[in-house]
Design an enzyme around this catalytic site. Structure first.
Site, PDB file in Angstrom:
ATOM      1  N   CYS A   1      22.174 -24.020  41.259  1.00 55.29           N
ATOM      2  CA  CYS A   1      23.108 -23.231  41.069  1.00 55.29           C
ATOM      3  C   CYS A   1      24.358 -23.900  40.801  1.00 55.29           C
ATOM      4  O   CYS A   1      24.780 -24.684  41.577  1.00 55.29           O
ATOM      5  CB  CYS A   1      23.126 -22.084  42.241  1.00 55.29           C
ATOM      6  SG  CYS A   1      24.383 -20.965  42.156  1.00 55.29           S
TER       7      CYS A   1
ATOM      8  N   CYS B   1      26.704 -22.297  44.254  1.00 54.26           N
ATOM      9  CA  CYS B   1      26.377 -22.657  45.879  1.00 54.26           C
ATOM     10  C   CYS B   1      25.530 -24.218  45.481  1.00 54.26           C
ATOM     11  O   CYS B   1      25.300 -24.747  46.979  1.00 54.26           O
ATOM     12  CB  CYS B   1      25.459 -21.698  46.414  1.00 54.26           C
ATOM     13  SG  CYS B   1      24.045 -21.492  46.029  1.00 54.26           S
TER      14      CYS B   1
ATOM     15  N   CYS C   1      21.287 -17.211  40.434  1.00 52.18           N
ATOM     16  CA  CYS C   1      20.933 -17.856  41.811  1.00 52.18           C
ATOM     17  C   CYS C   1      20.424 -16.715  42.930  1.00 52.18           C
ATOM     18  O   CYS C   1      21.368 -15.669  42.928  1.00 52.18           O
ATOM     19  CB  CYS C   1      22.047 -18.454  42.704  1.00 52.18           C
ATOM     20  SG  CYS C   1      21.760 -19.129  44.072  1.00 52.18           S
TER      21      CYS C   1
ATOM     22  N   GLY D   1      10.349 -46.854  24.114  1.00 51.82           N
ATOM     23  CA  GLY D   1      10.882 -45.496  23.701  1.00 51.82           C
ATOM     24  C   GLY D   1      12.112 -45.064  23.642  1.00 51.82           C
ATOM     25  O   GLY D   1      12.457 -43.672  24.010  1.00 51.82           O
ATOM     26  N   THR D   2      13.090 -45.923  23.544  1.00 52.54           N
ATOM     27  CA  THR D   2      14.565 -45.297  23.626  1.00 52.54           C
ATOM     28  C   THR D   2      15.494 -46.109  22.539  1.00 52.54           C
ATOM     29  O   THR D   2      15.260 -47.160  22.418  1.00 52.54           O
ATOM     30  CB  THR D   2      15.108 -45.896  25.148  1.00 52.54           C
ATOM     31  OG1 THR D   2      16.322 -45.086  24.987  1.00 52.54           O
ATOM     32  CG2 THR D   2      15.086 -47.051  25.630  1.00 52.54           C
TER      33      THR D   2
ATOM     34  N   ASN E   1       8.576 -49.968  20.717  1.00 51.20           N
ATOM     35  CA  ASN E   1       9.394 -48.932  19.803  1.00 51.20           C
ATOM     36  C   ASN E   1       8.731 -49.352  18.463  1.00 51.20           C
ATOM     37  O   ASN E   1       8.731 -50.291  18.174  1.00 51.20           O
ATOM     38  CB  ASN E   1      10.716 -49.199  20.118  1.00 51.20           C
ATOM     39  CG  ASN E   1      11.441 -47.935  19.610  1.00 51.20           C
ATOM     40  OD1 ASN E   1      11.010 -47.321  18.610  1.00 51.20           O
ATOM     41  ND2 ASN E   1      12.492 -47.645  20.492  1.00 51.20           N
TER      42      ASN E   1
ATOM     43  N   GLN F   1      14.831 -41.890  31.331  1.00 50.21           N
ATOM     44  CA  GLN F   1      15.796 -40.785  30.975  1.00 50.21           C
ATOM     45  C   GLN F   1      14.984 -39.572  30.598  1.00 50.21           C
ATOM     46  O   GLN F   1      15.820 -38.529  30.549  1.00 50.21           O
ATOM     47  CB  GLN F   1      16.431 -41.273  29.657  1.00 50.21           C
ATOM     48  CG  GLN F   1      17.203 -42.630  29.647  1.00 50.21           C
ATOM     49  CD  GLN F   1      17.555 -43.217  28.379  1.00 50.21           C
ATOM     50  OE1 GLN F   1      18.223 -43.132  27.832  1.00 50.21           O
ATOM     51  NE2 GLN F   1      16.443 -44.034  28.032  1.00 50.21           N
TER      52      GLN F   1
ATOM     53  N   CYS G   1      23.290 -16.575  45.856  1.00 51.48           N
ATOM     54  CA  CYS G   1      24.884 -16.175  45.658  1.00 51.48           C
ATOM     55  C   CYS G   1      24.985 -15.637  44.594  1.00 51.48           C
ATOM     56  O   CYS G   1      26.121 -15.307  44.122  1.00 51.48           O
ATOM     57  CB  CYS G   1      25.523 -17.615  45.972  1.00 51.48           C
ATOM     58  SG  CYS G   1      25.455 -18.460  44.344  1.00 51.48           S
TER      59      CYS G   1
ATOM     60  N   HIS H   1      18.123 -38.981  34.513  1.00 50.24           N
ATOM     61  CA  HIS H   1      18.796 -37.540  33.886  1.00 50.24           C
ATOM     62  C   HIS H   1      18.408 -36.348  34.536  1.00 50.24           C
ATOM     63  O   HIS H   1      18.625 -35.089  33.698  1.00 50.24           O
ATOM     64  CB  HIS H   1      18.709 -37.566  32.326  1.00 50.24           C
ATOM     65  CG  HIS H   1      19.432 -38.473  31.576  1.00 50.24           C
ATOM     66  ND1 HIS H   1      19.164 -39.287  30.216  1.00 50.24           N
ATOM     67  CD2 HIS H   1      20.468 -39.370  31.838  1.00 50.24           C
ATOM     68  CE1 HIS H   1      19.960 -40.193  30.072  1.00 50.24           C
ATOM     69  NE2 HIS H   1      20.683 -40.257  30.950  1.00 50.24           N
TER      70      HIS H   1
HETATM   71  N1  APR Z   1       6.410 -44.550  20.700  1.00 47.25           N
HETATM   72  C1  APR Z   1       7.399 -45.248  21.251  1.00 47.25           C
HETATM   73  N2  APR Z   1       8.755 -45.126  20.792  1.00 47.25           N
HETATM   74  C2  APR Z   1       8.857 -43.857  19.881  1.00 47.25           C
HETATM   75  C3  APR Z   1       7.774 -43.154  19.389  1.00 47.25           C
HETATM   76  C4  APR Z   1       6.449 -43.795  19.647  1.00 47.25           C
HETATM   77  N3  APR Z   1       5.451 -42.752  19.377  1.00 47.25           N
HETATM   78  N4  APR Z   1       8.330 -42.282  18.416  1.00 47.25           N
HETATM   79  C5  APR Z   1       9.691 -42.582  18.507  1.00 47.25           C
HETATM   80  N5  APR Z   1      10.022 -43.556  19.332  1.00 47.25           N
HETATM   81  C6  APR Z   1      11.216 -44.192  19.718  1.00 47.25           C
HETATM   82  C7  APR Z   1      12.441 -44.056  18.474  1.00 47.25           C
HETATM   83  O1  APR Z   1      12.202 -44.930  17.604  1.00 47.25           O
HETATM   84  C8  APR Z   1      13.401 -43.910  19.213  1.00 47.25           C
HETATM   85  O2  APR Z   1      14.231 -45.487  19.477  1.00 47.25           O
HETATM   86  O3  APR Z   1      12.005 -43.174  20.798  1.00 47.25           O
HETATM   87  C9  APR Z   1      13.218 -43.374  20.694  1.00 47.25           C
HETATM   88  C10 APR Z   1      13.881 -42.098  20.782  1.00 47.25           C
HETATM   89  O4  APR Z   1      15.079 -42.083  20.800  1.00 47.25           O
HETATM   90  P1  APR Z   1      16.245 -40.957  21.362  1.00 47.25           P
HETATM   91  O5  APR Z   1      15.926 -39.915  20.782  1.00 47.25           O
HETATM   92  O6  APR Z   1      17.642 -41.383  21.180  1.00 47.25           O
HETATM   93  O7  APR Z   1      15.867 -40.655  22.973  1.00 47.25           O
HETATM   94  P2  APR Z   1      16.385 -41.397  24.126  1.00 47.25           P
HETATM   95  O8  APR Z   1      16.686 -42.859  23.954  1.00 47.25           O
HETATM   96  O9  APR Z   1      15.533 -41.233  25.004  1.00 47.25           O
HETATM   97  O10 APR Z   1      17.691 -40.566  24.512  1.00 47.25           O
HETATM   98  C11 APR Z   1      18.547 -40.990  25.536  1.00 47.25           C
HETATM   99  O11 APR Z   1      19.453 -38.867  25.048  1.00 47.25           O
HETATM  100  O12 APR Z   1      19.737 -36.739  24.412  1.00 47.25           O
HETATM  101  C12 APR Z   1      20.088 -37.283  25.449  1.00 47.25           C
HETATM  102  O13 APR Z   1      19.586 -37.126  27.701  1.00 47.25           O
HETATM  103  C13 APR Z   1      18.853 -37.315  26.320  1.00 47.25           C
HETATM  104  O14 APR Z   1      17.482 -38.694  27.898  1.00 47.25           O
HETATM  105  C14 APR Z   1      18.164 -38.673  26.628  1.00 47.25           C
HETATM  106  C15 APR Z   1      19.125 -39.465  26.131  1.00 47.25           C
END
Ligand code: APR
Length: 256
Positions: free
Chosen positions: A131, A134, A152, A192-193, A216, A105, A155, A123
């Protein structure tokens, strides 16, 4: 099966045995490279109004939006953030033909900088501008963001970063490639998401055959219902722990 917490031995064994591993990464994997997350107490959205990434607001206020976008997504690039041990582990696992691809992401390009080749930028990327008139695309060059908003060369149309804004659809190619990768996966490594942003957050559920390892420091939407092993740790700490154990299982020459 209930989620197992912090079982690094089994996680390393699953990685060493995997034939079709896929990684799904979010902002958390790049935190220790100096790039902030979006959510959470220190997240970008606690300091900036995400409306700058709303397409309607962007078209109505291109200069104001770009000033914030440059500050958030480009000024830190001057510090030249480098991939960390977690990015490098995934790149090496690809070289060892265990990881078949990464669905990220993130728009920071750190997976590619670590040497990963099959990276699906779900993403988009901050390293390119497009642009809005175009649709011509330009690799980011120094000086391109000196005058805002950037226009751009072909254009004269308004340019935006080539990443997905809120209210903008995901590229069909990215979607399709991600689904294909997940369908064949025997192991999914989620790093990490929060799993809060649709439709990206649905991708891990496409990996129906895969065992799931999640890394995470905080539980996410996947921890209870999708993850088989939850390594509650920072990405680089968990990566180094896994490397130590992988080294015992099959000598990963490169990490010595
Ligand atoms: N190592 C691993 N994970 C971590 C660390 C670390 N050192 N520090 C924080 N995190 C975790 C947090 O606990 C959280 O679960 O990373 C995650 C970050 O979450 P978000 O900020 O929500 O990021 P993400 O899930 O990538 O967001 C998704 O949201 O804003 C949009 O387009 C943007 O791609 C992004 C999407």
């Amino acid at each position: 099966m209930a989620t197992i917490f912090n079982d690094y031995d089994t996680a390393a064994k699953w990685i060493a045995e995997a034939k079709q591993a896929v990684a799904f990464t979010g902002a958390g994997i790049s935190v220790e490279s100096g790039i902030p997350t979006f959510r959470g107490p220190d997240g970008l959205w606690s300091r900036y109004d995400p409306q700058v990434l709303d397409l309607g607001y962007f078209y109505a206020h291109p200069k104001d939006s770009w000033e914030v976008i440059r500050e958030i997504f480009y000024d830190y690039m001057e510090k030249k953030p480098m991939p960390n041990a977690a990015h490098i582990l995934l790149a090496q696992l690809e070289k060892d033909e265990i990881v078949k691809g990464i669905i990220t992401q993130n728009i920071d390009g750190l997976h590619q900088k670590a040497g990963s080749r099959n990276v699906i930028q779900f993403h988009g990327t901050a390293q390119r501008l497009v642009c809005t008139q175009c649709r011509k695309k330009y690799d980011l060059r120094p000086g391109m963001l000196d005058t805002l908003p950037p226009l751009c060369e072909s254009c004269g149309g308004l340019m935006k970063p080539d990443f997905i804004f809120f209210g903008e659809g995901i590229g069909p190619e990215e979607y399709q490639k991600s689904e294909e990768l997940c369908k064949e996966a025997d192991l999914l490594i989620i790093v990490g998401t929060t799993g809060e942003v649709m439709p990206a957050s649905m991708i891990p559920y496409e990996a129906r055959k895969a065992k799931v390892i999640e890394i995470n420091p905080e539980p996410s939407r996947y921890t209870e219902d999708k993850s088989d092993i939850f390594l509650q740790e920072k990405a680089t700490v968990a990566a180094k722990e896994l490397i130590r154990r992988l080294d015992n299982i099959t000598p990963f020459h490169w990490m010595k």
